[in-house]
Design a protein around this motif. Structure first.
Motif, short mmCIF file in Angstrom:
data_model
loop_
_atom_site.label_atom_id
_atom_site.label_comp_id
_atom_site.label_asym_id
_atom_site.label_seq_id
_atom_site.Cartn_x
_atom_site.Cartn_y
_atom_site.Cartn_z
N SER A 91 0.81 -1.23 0.00
CA SER A 91 0.00 0.00 0.00
C SER A 91 0.84 1.27 0.00
N PHE A 92 2.13 1.18 -0.21
CA PHE A 92 3.07 2.29 -0.35
C PHE A 92 3.27 3.12 0.93
N SER A 143 1.47 7.54 -10.34
CA SER A 143 0.94 6.20 -10.59
C SER A 143 1.38 5.26 -9.47
N GLY A 144 0.80 4.06 -9.44
CA GLY A 144 1.18 3.10 -8.40
C GLY A 144 2.66 2.79 -8.42
N LYS A 147 4.58 5.68 -7.07
CA LYS A 147 4.46 5.75 -5.60
C LYS A 147 5.40 4.75 -4.94
N GLN A 148 5.46 3.54 -5.54
CA GLN A 148 6.35 2.54 -4.93
C GLN A 148 7.81 2.98 -5.07
N ALA A 171 0.05 -4.81 -5.86
CA ALA A 171 -0.99 -3.88 -6.32
C ALA A 171 -0.68 -3.33 -7.70
N LEU A 172 0.37 -3.85 -8.31
CA LEU A 172 0.82 -3.26 -9.58
C LEU A 172 0.53 -4.18 -10.76
#
Ligand SMILES: Nc1ncnc2c1ncn2[C@@H]1O[C@H](COP(=O)(O)OP(=O)(O)OP(=O)(O)O)[C@@H](O)[C@H]1O
Ligand SMILES: [Mg+2]
Length: 336
Positions: A91-92, A143-144, A147-148, A171-172
């Motif tokens: 969830s970063f 973007s996801g 964020k990561q 989640a990616l």
């Protein structure tokens, strides 16, 4: 020396219906390696990584990181030891009110660094993860995968010896997953940081891990070099992870023995299977295949159901031998 050495770790969550999430787990992870921990949901993976930095205190057993026995450290020293253990999550966990750069600065500011100094130190890490142009962006604008990347930079800025990744790519999408895994690999090679990857996906382990442990029902059931464990699983739990159950319906079974065949880059897979069928004149069932084609050569494995007639089976096995393809008989009961 091991970077992470866990011995006889047990974790029981107390309560009316107490849960033993980890039972007598022992594990040793070498400095500079990428180590995978794979298991089904509820197996105890997150509990195990949370015990590695003592976010969760073990009920018994020891956790040694870089030579320090964490369970015996006083609170102050434990806090210090924890700084050398970074963690990234599915969830970063970014701060929405802070820009990408200021998220990376956050741990530095927490440890007393001024914001301007922190920014100076943080900027090269944003660059390192490929986000040099997004320093002013807020998490909602990223973007996801981006964020990561910020979360990874935030971990790196404190100069960790170990990065624990709990489902960091779950989640990616597949392409972004590839990019994040490649980044982790690059950081491992460039900075020598030890990486622990928790996942329920085999492909993640195959792509970047040196060694892997399979955790099932609170126990480590197998561990070793990735290719060994995945190509020659010894336990039913490992087989279940590697070959999902119900791969074939009862109706289409030919009720012969199951063989796991392994391609290690000597041949292509299609001609081998058709060759088996042609030399014996009998069909086979492909229960499961996980092979990759690299320059026309197959890597990976297949689970095949061979004919009932032992003479035909022998013909097929002889053909496999002639093609230098290795095979192992499987316990059919398990899949039944
Ligand atoms: N704080 C807690 N209190 C009580 N039980 C817990 C707690 N945390 C985890 N458990 C239990 O411990 C077991 C292992 O949980 P854990 O989160 O480690 O599994 P996991 O392998 O990470 O699963 P997933 O793949 O779904 O994330 C589960 O039965 C879970 O319900
Ligand atoms: Mg988990």
């Amino acid at each position: 020396m091991s970077m992470i050495a866990i011995e006889h770790l047990t974790k029981t969550f107390p309560g009316a219906s107490a849960v033993t999430a980890l039972a007598d787990v022992s594990l040793s992870i070498e400095s500079g390696e990428i180590f995978g921990i794979i298991g089904l949901s509820g197996a105890g993976k997150s509990t195990l990584v949370r015990c590695m930095n003592l976010l969760e205190r073990p009920t018994s057993g020891s956790v040694r990181i870089n030579g320090a026995e964490l369970t015996k450290l006083p609170e102050r020293e434990l806090r210090k030891a924890r700084q050398s253990i970074g963690m990234i999550f599915q969830s970063f966990n970014l701060l929405d009110q802070r820009t990408a750069l200021d998220n990376v600065c956050f741990p530095l500011e927490l440890s007393g660094m001024s914001r301007s100094e922190a920014r100076k130190k943080a900027l090269p890490f944003l660059k390192l993860v490929g986000l040099e142009n997004r320093e002013k962006a807020y998490p909602v604008q990223l973007s996801g995968g981006q964020k990561q990347r910020v979360a990874i930079a935030r971990t790196l800025v404190t100069d960790p010896k170990v990065i624990l990744c709990d489902e960091a790519t779950s989640a990616l999408d597949p392409t972004t997953t590839q990019a994040i895994l490649a980044l982790l690999k690059k950081l491992n090679e460039k900075l020598g940081v030890t990486v622990v990857v928790i996942t329920h996906e085999m492909t993640v382990v195959e792509q970047i891990c040196d060694r892997v442990a399979i955790i099932a029902d609170s126990h480590i059931v197998e561990q070793g070099v990735v290719a060994d464990v995945f190509h020659h699983p010894k336990t039913a739990e490992a087989r279940q992870l590697i070959t999902p159950k119900g791969a074939i319906s009862e109706k289409s079974r030919i009720h012969g023995p199951l063989y796991r065949i392994t391609f290690d880059g000597n041949t292509s897979d299609q001609p081998v299977v058709s060759g088996m069928v042609l030399t014996s004149g009998a069909p086979v069932n492909i229960w499961y295949a996980d092979t990759k084609d690299i320059d026309g050569k197959a890597h990976g494995q297949m689970l095949l159901e061979l004919p009932k007639d032992p003479a035909l089976v022998n013909k097929m096995l002889a053909f496999l031998k002639s093609q230098h393809v290795t095979y192992e008989k499987e316990e059919a009961e398990y899949y039944g």
